[in-house]
Design a protein around this motif. Structure first.
Motif, PDB file in Angstrom:
ATOM      1  N   ILE A 167       0.843  -1.209   0.000  1.00 15.49           N
ATOM      2  CA  ILE A 167       0.000   0.000   0.000  1.00 15.49           C
ATOM      3  C   ILE A 167       0.871   1.249   0.000  1.00 15.49           C
ATOM      4  O   ILE A 167       0.560   2.236  -0.672  1.00 15.49           O
ATOM      5  CB  ILE A 167      -0.960  -0.025   1.207  1.00 15.49           C
ATOM      6  CG1 ILE A 167      -1.991  -1.134   1.003  1.00 15.49           C
ATOM      7  CG2 ILE A 167      -1.651   1.313   1.401  1.00 15.49           C
ATOM      8  CD1 ILE A 167      -2.866  -1.382   2.198  1.00 15.49           C
ATOM      9  N   GLU A 168       1.963   1.191   0.739  1.00 14.82           N
ATOM     10  CA  GLU A 168       2.873   2.339   0.765  1.00 14.82           C
ATOM     11  C   GLU A 168       3.432   2.601  -0.637  1.00 14.82           C
ATOM     12  O   GLU A 168       3.509   3.753  -1.094  1.00 14.82           O
ATOM     13  CB  GLU A 168       4.009   2.058   1.744  1.00 14.82           C
ATOM     14  CG  GLU A 168       5.004   3.185   1.868  1.00 14.82           C
ATOM     15  CD  GLU A 168       6.149   2.841   2.796  1.00 14.82           C
ATOM     16  OE1 GLU A 168       6.946   3.742   3.071  1.00 14.82           O
ATOM     17  OE2 GLU A 168       6.242   1.678   3.240  1.00 14.82           O
ATOM     18  N   THR A 169       3.780   1.543  -1.344  1.00  9.75           N
ATOM     19  CA  THR A 169       4.279   1.691  -2.713  1.00  9.75           C
ATOM     20  C   THR A 169       3.211   2.285  -3.617  1.00  9.75           C
ATOM     21  O   THR A 169       3.495   3.171  -4.455  1.00  9.75           O
ATOM     22  CB  THR A 169       4.730   0.321  -3.264  1.00  9.75           C
ATOM     23  OG1 THR A 169       5.659  -0.246  -2.370  1.00  9.75           O
ATOM     24  CG2 THR A 169       5.348   0.453  -4.642  1.00  9.75           C
ATOM     25  N   GLN A 170       1.980   1.835  -3.459  1.00 15.67           N
ATOM     26  CA  GLN A 170       0.880   2.364  -4.277  1.00 15.67           C
ATOM     27  C   GLN A 170       0.633   3.839  -3.981  1.00 15.67           C
ATOM     28  O   GLN A 170       0.395   4.627  -4.897  1.00 15.67           O
ATOM     29  CB  GLN A 170      -0.403   1.570  -4.032  1.00 15.67           C
ATOM     30  CG  GLN A 170      -0.393   0.177  -4.624  1.00 15.67           C
ATOM     31  CD  GLN A 170      -1.680  -0.576  -4.336  1.00 15.67           C
ATOM     32  OE1 GLN A 170      -2.478  -0.153  -3.516  1.00 15.67           O
ATOM     33  NE2 GLN A 170      -1.852  -1.705  -5.015  1.00 15.67           N
ATOM     34  N   MET A 171       0.683   4.213  -2.726  1.00 12.23           N
ATOM     35  CA  MET A 171       0.456   5.621  -2.370  1.00 12.23           C
ATOM     36  C   MET A 171       1.575   6.508  -2.914  1.00 12.23           C
ATOM     37  O   MET A 171       1.326   7.617  -3.398  1.00 12.23           O
ATOM     38  CB  MET A 171       0.327   5.759  -0.845  1.00 12.23           C
ATOM     39  CG  MET A 171      -0.964   5.158  -0.304  1.00 12.23           C
ATOM     40  SD  MET A 171      -1.125   5.317   1.456  1.00 12.23           S
ATOM     41  CE  MET A 171      -1.470   7.040   1.625  1.00 12.23           C
ATOM     42  N   GLN A 172       2.811   6.035  -2.843  1.00 17.44           N
ATOM     43  CA  GLN A 172       3.921   6.819  -3.391  1.00 17.44           C
ATOM     44  C   GLN A 172       3.780   6.967  -4.897  1.00 17.44           C
ATOM     45  O   GLN A 172       4.069   8.027  -5.460  1.00 17.44           O
ATOM     46  CB  GLN A 172       5.254   6.147  -3.042  1.00 17.44           C
ATOM     47  CG  GLN A 172       5.641   6.292  -1.591  1.00 17.44           C
ATOM     48  CD  GLN A 172       6.880   5.492  -1.233  1.00 17.44           C
ATOM     49  OE1 GLN A 172       7.395   4.710  -2.027  1.00 17.44           O
ATOM     50  NE2 GLN A 172       7.362   5.688  -0.007  1.00 17.44           N
ATOM     51  N   ALA A 173       3.320   5.908  -5.556  1.00 18.74           N
ATOM     52  CA  ALA A 173       3.132   5.981  -7.007  1.00 18.74           C
ATOM     53  C   ALA A 173       2.018   6.960  -7.351  1.00 18.74           C
ATOM     54  O   ALA A 173       2.112   7.693  -8.353  1.00 18.74           O
ATOM     55  CB  ALA A 173       2.818   4.604  -7.560  1.00 18.74           C
ATOM     56  N   LEU A 174       0.952   6.986  -6.557  1.00 23.98           N
ATOM     57  CA  LEU A 174      -0.135   7.927  -6.809  1.00 23.98           C
ATOM     58  C   LEU A 174       0.314   9.361  -6.609  1.00 23.98           C
ATOM     59  O   LEU A 174      -0.055  10.256  -7.393  1.00 23.98           O
ATOM     60  CB  LEU A 174      -1.331   7.634  -5.879  1.00 23.98           C
ATOM     61  CG  LEU A 174      -2.239   6.504  -6.282  1.00 23.98           C
ATOM     62  CD1 LEU A 174      -3.273   6.242  -5.210  1.00 23.98           C
ATOM     63  CD2 LEU A 174      -2.931   6.839  -7.599  1.00 23.98           C
ATOM     64  N   GLU A 175       1.094   9.598  -5.555  1.00 22.76           N
ATOM     65  CA  GLU A 175       1.576  10.956  -5.299  1.00 22.76           C
ATOM     66  C   GLU A 175       2.537  11.410  -6.396  1.00 22.76           C
ATOM     67  O   GLU A 175       2.581  12.587  -6.762  1.00 22.76           O
ATOM     68  CB  GLU A 175       2.248  11.018  -3.935  1.00 22.76           C
ATOM     69  CG  GLU A 175       1.272  10.931  -2.778  1.00 22.76           C
ATOM     70  CD  GLU A 175       1.963  10.875  -1.431  1.00 22.76           C
ATOM     71  OE1 GLU A 175       3.216  10.862  -1.374  1.00 22.76           O
ATOM     72  OE2 GLU A 175       1.238  10.822  -0.423  1.00 22.76           O
ATOM     73  N   ALA A 176       3.296  10.469  -6.939  1.00 19.80           N
ATOM     74  CA  ALA A 176       4.242  10.816  -7.997  1.00 19.80           C
ATOM     75  C   ALA A 176       3.552  10.952  -9.343  1.00 19.80           C
ATOM     76  O   ALA A 176       4.114  11.480 -10.295  1.00 19.80           O
ATOM     77  CB  ALA A 176       5.344   9.764  -8.084  1.00 19.80           C
ATOM     78  N   GLY A 177       2.317  10.466  -9.440  1.00 19.87           N
ATOM     79  CA  GLY A 177       1.583  10.558 -10.687  1.00 19.87           C
ATOM     80  C   GLY A 177       1.858   9.420 -11.632  1.00 19.87           C
ATOM     81  O   GLY A 177       1.527   9.491 -12.818  1.00 19.87           O
ATOM     82  N   ASP A 178       2.476   8.388 -11.205  1.00 21.61           N
ATOM     83  CA  ASP A 178       2.778   7.234 -12.038  1.00 21.61           C
ATOM     84  C   ASP A 178       1.608   6.262 -11.940  1.00 21.61           C
ATOM     85  O   ASP A 178       1.449   5.551 -10.960  1.00 21.61           O
ATOM     86  CB  ASP A 178       4.084   6.584 -11.551  1.00 21.61           C
ATOM     87  CG  ASP A 178       4.556   5.495 -12.492  1.00 21.61           C
ATOM     88  OD1 ASP A 178       3.982   5.368 -13.599  1.00 21.61           O
ATOM     89  OD2 ASP A 178       5.486   4.763 -12.107  1.00 21.61           O
ATOM     90  N   GLY A 179       0.790   6.210 -12.957  1.00 20.65           N
ATOM     91  CA  GLY A 179      -0.416   5.416 -12.940  1.00 20.65           C
ATOM     92  C   GLY A 179      -0.201   3.954 -13.249  1.00 20.65           C
ATOM     93  O   GLY A 179      -1.079   3.140 -13.019  1.00 20.65           O
ATOM     94  N   GLU A 180       0.957   3.586 -13.794  1.00 25.40           N
ATOM     95  CA  GLU A 180       1.177   2.201 -14.181  1.00 25.40           C
ATOM     96  C   GLU A 180       1.360   1.283 -12.962  1.00 25.40           C
ATOM     97  O   GLU A 180       0.977   0.126 -12.990  1.00 25.40           O
ATOM     98  CB  GLU A 180       2.419   2.103 -15.074  1.00 25.40           C
ATOM     99  CG  GLU A 180       2.255   2.810 -16.385  1.00 25.40           C
ATOM    100  CD  GLU A 180       3.555   2.840 -17.165  1.00 25.40           C
ATOM    101  OE1 GLU A 180       4.547   2.255 -16.675  1.00 25.40           O
ATOM    102  OE2 GLU A 180       3.571   3.444 -18.227  1.00 25.40           O
ATOM    103  N   LEU A 181       1.967   1.805 -11.871  1.00 26.95           N
ATOM    104  CA  LEU A 181       2.232   0.984 -10.700  1.00 26.95           C
ATOM    105  C   LEU A 181       0.995   0.825  -9.811  1.00 26.95           C
ATOM    106  O   LEU A 181       0.938  -0.069  -8.975  1.00 26.95           O
ATOM    107  CB  LEU A 181       3.368   1.576  -9.866  1.00 26.95           C
ATOM    108  CG  LEU A 181       4.741   1.596 -10.541  1.00 26.95           C
ATOM    109  CD1 LEU A 181       5.748   2.302  -9.640  1.00 26.95           C
ATOM    110  CD2 LEU A 181       5.190   0.175 -10.823  1.00 26.95           C
ATOM    111  N   VAL A 182       0.026   1.697  -9.972  1.00 29.58           N
ATOM    112  CA  VAL A 182      -1.141   1.680  -9.098  1.00 29.58           C
ATOM    113  C   VAL A 182      -2.137   0.657  -9.619  1.00 29.58           C
ATOM    114  O   VAL A 182      -2.687   0.803 -10.694  1.00 29.58           O
ATOM    115  CB  VAL A 182      -1.783   3.074  -9.026  1.00 29.58           C
ATOM    116  CG1 VAL A 182      -2.992   3.032  -8.125  1.00 29.58           C
ATOM    117  CG2 VAL A 182      -0.777   4.083  -8.560  1.00 29.58           C
TER     118      VAL A 182
END
Length: 169
Positions: A132-147
Motif C-alpha cells: 500500500i505504501e508503494t501504491q500511495m507513493q506511485a499515486l503521489e508521484a503521478g505514475d499510474g502504471e504501478l497503481v
C-alpha cells in the motif's frame, strides 16, 4: 382452622385441581379437623416421658459427664489466646505466581533478531502495508502504471480494511 385459613386452602387447591375437586377436598379436611377437635389426644404421664427420654439416651450412648466448670473456662481461654496470636502475627499473604513473559513467545522467535519476519501474521501485514505504501507513493508521484487500485480513495479503503483485520486477529 379458622374460616380464613379454609378460604386460603380452597384457593390453593383450585390451583392444582378443578373447583369441584378443590371444594370436596376442602370439606374433607374441615371434617377431619373437627374430628381432631372433638377427640383430643391424651397427654402422656410425666413418668412415661422420663422413661422414654432415659431409654433414648441409653440407646444413643450419651454418657452423663459431670465435668468441672474450670475445664470449660480453660478451653475457652485457650481458644481466645489462639485467636489473639493469629490476629497479632497474622497470616502472610500467599505470593502471586510470577509470569515468565519469555515462556509466552516460542524460543525460535525469542532468539531471532527480526520478530516480524518470524511471525507469519506480522509478516503478512508488513508486506500488505509495504504494498500500500508503494501504491500511495506511485499515486503521489503521478505514475499510474504501478497503481493497481486506480485511485487514492481505493488505496485508503484497502488500508482501513487491513487495519481492521489486524485488530480482529
Amino acid at each position: 382452622m379458622r374460616d380464613r385459613n379454609y378460604d386460603e386452602l380452597r384457593e390453593l387447591l383450585t390451583r392444582f385441581t378443578d373447583s369441584s375437586d378443590a371444594g370436596s377436598t376442602e370439606r374433607d379436611i374441615r371434617a377431619g379437623d373437627s374430628l381432631f377437635d372433638m377427640h383430643p389426644a391424651p397427654q402422656a404421664a410425666p413418668e412415661t416421658l422420663a422413661t422414654i427420654k432415659r431409654r433414648i439416651s441409653v440407646r444413643l450412648g450419651m454418657p452423663r459427664r459431670h465435668t468441672h466448670p474450670l475445664y470449660r473456662y480453660v478451653g475457652a481461654a485457650a481458644a481466645v489466646i489462639a485467636m489473639a496470636l493469629i490476629g497479632f502475627f497474622g497470616r502472610s499473604a500467599p505470593e502471586q505466581p510470577r509470569v515468565s513473559y519469555a515462556s509466552l513467545i516460542p524460543a525460535a522467535i525469542w532468539d531471532s533478531d527480526d520478530l516480524v519476519s518470524d511471525d507469519a501474521e506480522l509478516a503478512y501485514f508488513r508486506s500488505e502495508l509495504r504494498h500500500i505504501e508503494t501504491q500511495m507513493q506511485a499515486l503521489e508521484a503521478g505514475d499510474g502504471e504501478l497503481v493497481a487500485a486506480g485511485s487514492l480513495d481505493e488505496v485508503e479503503l484497502e488500508l482501513i480494511r487491513i487495519d481492521t483485520q489486524f485488530w480482529k486477529e
